[in-house]
Every structure is written in structure tokens, then in C-alpha cells.
Design an enzyme around this catalytic site. Structure first.
Site, PDB file in Angstrom:
ATOM      1  N   ASN A   9       0.906  -1.200  -0.061  1.00 13.18           N
ATOM      2  CA  ASN A   9       0.008  -0.093  -0.009  1.00 13.18           C
ATOM      3  C   ASN A   9       1.015   1.187   0.073  1.00 13.18           C
ATOM      4  O   ASN A   9       1.409   1.540   0.973  1.00 13.18           O
ATOM      5  CB  ASN A   9      -0.837   0.034   1.169  1.00 13.18           C
ATOM      6  CG  ASN A   9      -1.680   1.330   1.481  1.00 13.18           C
ATOM      7  OD1 ASN A   9      -1.776   1.821   0.401  1.00 13.18           O
ATOM      8  ND2 ASN A   9      -2.234   1.615   2.574  1.00 13.18           N
ATOM      9  N   LYS A  11       0.174   4.208  -0.153  1.00  8.86           N
ATOM     10  CA  LYS A  11      -0.603   5.346   0.528  1.00  8.86           C
ATOM     11  C   LYS A  11      -0.291   6.603  -0.588  1.00  8.86           C
ATOM     12  O   LYS A  11      -0.190   6.650  -1.700  1.00  8.86           O
ATOM     13  CB  LYS A  11       0.018   5.458   1.928  1.00  8.86           C
ATOM     14  CG  LYS A  11      -0.281   4.658   2.598  1.00  8.86           C
ATOM     15  CD  LYS A  11       0.094   4.795   4.004  1.00  8.86           C
ATOM     16  CE  LYS A  11       0.226   3.676   4.876  1.00  8.86           C
ATOM     17  NZ  LYS A  11      -0.013   3.411   6.107  1.00  8.86           N
ATOM     18  N   HIS A  95      -9.704   0.744   4.755  1.00  8.61           N
ATOM     19  CA  HIS A  95      -8.183   1.044   5.079  1.00  8.61           C
ATOM     20  C   HIS A  95      -8.618   1.854   6.565  1.00  8.61           C
ATOM     21  O   HIS A  95      -9.361   2.811   6.543  1.00  8.61           O
ATOM     22  CB  HIS A  95      -7.432   1.698   4.221  1.00  8.61           C
ATOM     23  CG  HIS A  95      -5.720   1.632   5.038  1.00  8.61           C
ATOM     24  ND1 HIS A  95      -5.645   2.606   5.776  1.00  8.61           N
ATOM     25  CD2 HIS A  95      -4.769   0.581   4.822  1.00  8.61           C
ATOM     26  CE1 HIS A  95      -4.425   2.371   6.166  1.00  8.61           C
ATOM     27  NE2 HIS A  95      -3.931   1.162   5.681  1.00  8.61           N
ATOM     28  N   GLU A  97      -7.153   4.408   7.619  1.00  8.14           N
ATOM     29  CA  GLU A  97      -6.915   5.873   7.372  1.00  8.14           C
ATOM     30  C   GLU A  97      -8.027   6.510   6.901  1.00  8.14           C
ATOM     31  O   GLU A  97      -8.402   7.467   6.957  1.00  8.14           O
ATOM     32  CB  GLU A  97      -5.498   5.960   6.642  1.00  8.14           C
ATOM     33  CG  GLU A  97      -4.431   5.878   7.284  1.00  8.14           C
ATOM     34  CD  GLU A  97      -3.125   5.511   6.707  1.00  8.14           C
ATOM     35  OE1 GLU A  97      -2.971   5.455   5.646  1.00  8.14           O
ATOM     36  OE2 GLU A  97      -2.303   4.771   7.480  1.00  8.14           O
ATOM     37  N   GLU A 167      -5.438  -5.275  10.520  1.00  6.69           N
ATOM     38  CA  GLU A 167      -4.387  -4.284  10.537  1.00  6.69           C
ATOM     39  C   GLU A 167      -4.571  -3.744  12.020  1.00  6.69           C
ATOM     40  O   GLU A 167      -5.693  -2.561  11.794  1.00  6.69           O
ATOM     41  CB  GLU A 167      -4.484  -3.153   9.436  1.00  6.69           C
ATOM     42  CG  GLU A 167      -4.196  -3.797   8.043  1.00  6.69           C
ATOM     43  CD  GLU A 167      -3.388  -2.777   7.162  1.00  6.69           C
ATOM     44  OE1 GLU A 167      -2.430  -2.913   6.895  1.00  6.69           O
ATOM     45  OE2 GLU A 167      -4.292  -1.943   7.058  1.00  6.69           O
ATOM     46  N   GLY A 173       2.115   2.071  10.694  1.00  2.00           N
ATOM     47  CA  GLY A 173       3.345   3.191  10.710  1.00  2.00           C
ATOM     48  C   GLY A 173       3.789   3.393  11.855  1.00  2.00           C
ATOM     49  O   GLY A 173       4.496   4.601  11.972  1.00  2.00           O
ATOM     50  N   SER A 212       3.101  -2.274  10.363  1.00  2.00           N
ATOM     51  CA  SER A 212       4.873  -2.518  10.566  1.00  2.00           C
ATOM     52  C   SER A 212       5.277  -3.671  10.221  1.00  2.00           C
ATOM     53  O   SER A 212       6.367  -4.198  10.874  1.00  2.00           O
ATOM     54  CB  SER A 212       5.000  -1.990  11.884  1.00  2.00           C
ATOM     55  OG  SER A 212       4.462  -0.803  12.356  1.00  2.00           O
TER      56      SER A 212
HETATM   57  C1  PEP Z   1      -0.552   0.078   6.068  1.00  2.00           C
HETATM   58  O1  PEP Z   1      -1.001   1.003   5.732  1.00  2.00           O
HETATM   59  O2  PEP Z   1      -1.791  -0.605   5.245  1.00  2.00           O
HETATM   60  C2  PEP Z   1       0.198  -0.480   6.915  1.00  2.00           C
HETATM   61  C3  PEP Z   1       0.241  -1.824   7.271  1.00  2.00           C
HETATM   62  O3  PEP Z   1       1.281   0.423   6.831  1.00  2.00           O
HETATM   63  P1  PEP Z   1       2.864  -0.013   7.672  1.00  2.00           P
HETATM   64  O4  PEP Z   1       3.262  -1.515   6.867  1.00  2.00           O
HETATM   65  O5  PEP Z   1       3.595   1.140   7.236  1.00  2.00           O
HETATM   66  O6  PEP Z   1       2.394  -0.023   9.121  1.00  2.00           O
END
Ligand code: PEP
Length: 253
Positions: A9, A11, A95, A97, A167, A173, A212
């Protein structure tokens, strides 16, 4: 055997030049030994550019979101039909976000999920709890509510075409990864909810972990029985890291 997936992703990151560099790095590093799925979800303005470079490659193209509407006066929105027309085979919906920064409810996410399905995109339904919800002991209640909104409007045949990504919001992040046990517990819960709909569904739908994931923790996470790969944010912006994570999935056949 469930298919494993590693999805990036991106972003709101990238430029024409950096995208070219990243995709070239990925294509050069794929050795054809891994039968797991791999895909990148790019900003919508770059879908055509990246899609053209991916033609004939095993890397799937994905959108980060789709509109709940099919077409019309919705300034700034991008429809599922449009991203499919740009070469997408999959789309993220829900997601965290989008849920937190854009106030998307589970009902809205369910409508986006249906739009993806109607346009032959594989919907990747993202679910997850915040730190506060985890500390309040309502993780399973939150995940169940996010799943049910979609499960209630789709039949088992439709759900069989999807992927779920767990997630935990507190791990996205932040550099904090859920422990393999914490992740496995929630994945097992999601698998049970799928089984309540149909046992076949529980056996077929991949459930990815996101939050992460890095080359040094991917293998351990992906070795858990109910974790079928990952949704990768930050580490998907570097070809070497993303490929190392992809190569941490089990090689089948
Ligand atoms: C994500 O945005 O779906 C995500 C898992 O980000 P990160 O790997 O940076 O934590």
C-alpha cells in the site's frame, strides 16, 4: 490450500520517476520461484502508469479505495469501474486511514466492497481496532462489527472472491508490530467468523496481517496458521524490503 498474498500500500507516496524506479527494482528482483500473489496499490493518478509497466508481469495492480457510487456528480471520487479500466485487479476498502481520517463507516465500506465486486475487482477488506479499543477489551466486538457489515450484504460465493486484512490501527506506521500470538488470535477469530458463514469460505479466504511488517518480522508472522501474508505500507516503498517480505511467504510447489 489458501493462496498467500503480499500487497503493498503505497498510500500518498510516489512520483512518475520514483514509481518507475520502484517497479523496475521489483521486476528485476522477482525470481519466479514464489507462487504467492504479489500486488501494489498505488495512488489512483498513477494506476495507468504503473499498470502499463506491469503488463505481462506477475505483479497485480490495486487501488487504495473506490467510490461507493458507480458514476455521476461526485467530484474527486474514483469509481471501481475506472480503476478496473486502468488495469486493476484488486482494491483496498476500509483502510483504517479512510475509516479514521475520512469518517468511513462500516456500512459505507460495505457499499464500496460491493462496488469492487460488481466490477470484477478482488476486494481487500481492511479491519482493525484502535489502541483504545484494545485496551477497553472490545477488539473482537469491533472486528465483528466491521466484518458483519460486509458479510450481511454478500453471499458466500461473493465473499469467496475477497481477501481480508487485519490491521491493528496501533501498529500501522508506528513501528509497533502485534506479537505473532496477538495477530494469530485475531486471525483465528476472523477465520471462525468466516466459518460461521461457510466452512469452505474459512478455508479459502486469505487473511493478511498489516502493521509495521518488515523483512525481519515477516517470516515469523507469516508462519502462523491463520496468517496468509501481509498488507505492507512503509516497507513496500523500497523494492529490496518489499521483495524480502514477499519471499518470506511459504513457497508452494
Ligand atoms: C498499511 O498502511 O496498510 C500498513 C500496514 O502500513 P505500515 O506497514 O507502514 O504499518
Amino acid at each position: 490450500m489458501r493462496k498467500q498474498w503480499v500487497l503493498g500500500n503505497w498510500k500518498m507516496n510516489g512520483s512518475s520517476q520514483s514509481n518507475r524506479h520502484l517497479i523496475d527494482g521489483l521486476l528485476a528482483g522477482l525470481d519466479g520461484q514464489n507462487s504467492s500473489g504479489i500486488g501494489v496499490c498505488t495512488p489512483s493518478v498513477y494506476l495507468s502508469q504503473v499498470g502499463e509497466r506491469l503488463i505481462g508481469s506477475p505483479i497485480a495492480l490495486g487501488a487504495q479505495d473506490v467510490s461507493e457510487h458507480s458514476e455521476g456528480a461526485y467530484t474527486g471520487e474514483v469509481s471501481a469501474a475506472m480503476v478496473a479500466d486502468c488495469g486493476c485487479g484488486l482494491a483496498l476498502v476500509g483502510h483504517s486511514e479512510r475509516r479514521t481520517l475520512h469518517g468511513e463507516t462500516s456500512e459505507l465500506v460495505a457499499r464500496k466492497f460491493r462496488q469492487a465486486l460488481s466490477n470484477r475487482l478482488m476486494p481487500v477488506l481492511c479491519v482493525g481496532e484502535t489502541l483504545e479499543q484494545r485496551e477497553d477489551g472490545v477488539t473482537y466486538k469491533v472486528i465483528a462489527e466491521q466484518l458483519d457489515a460486509v458479510f450481511d450484504c454478500c453471499d458466500a460465493n461473493e465473499l469467496a472472491l475477497s481477501v481480508i486484512a487485519y490491521e491493528p490501527v496501533w501498529a500501522i506506521g508506528t513501528g509497533k508490530t502485534a506479537s505473532t500470538e496477538q495477530a494469530q488470535e485475531v486471525h483465528e477469530f476472523i477465520r471462525k467468523r468466516l466459518a460461521e458463514k461457510s466452512q469452505l469460505l474459512a478455508e479459502k479466504v486469505p487473511v493478511l496481517y498489516g502493521g509495521s511488517v518488515k523483512p525481519d518480522n515477516a517470516k515469523e508472522l507469516f508462519s502462523m496458521p491463520d496468517i496468509d501474508g501481509g498488507l505492507i505500507g512503509g516497507a513496500s516503498l523500497d523494492a529490496e524490503s518489499f521483495l524480502a517480505i514477499y519471499n518470506s511467504t511459504e513457497v508452494i510447489g
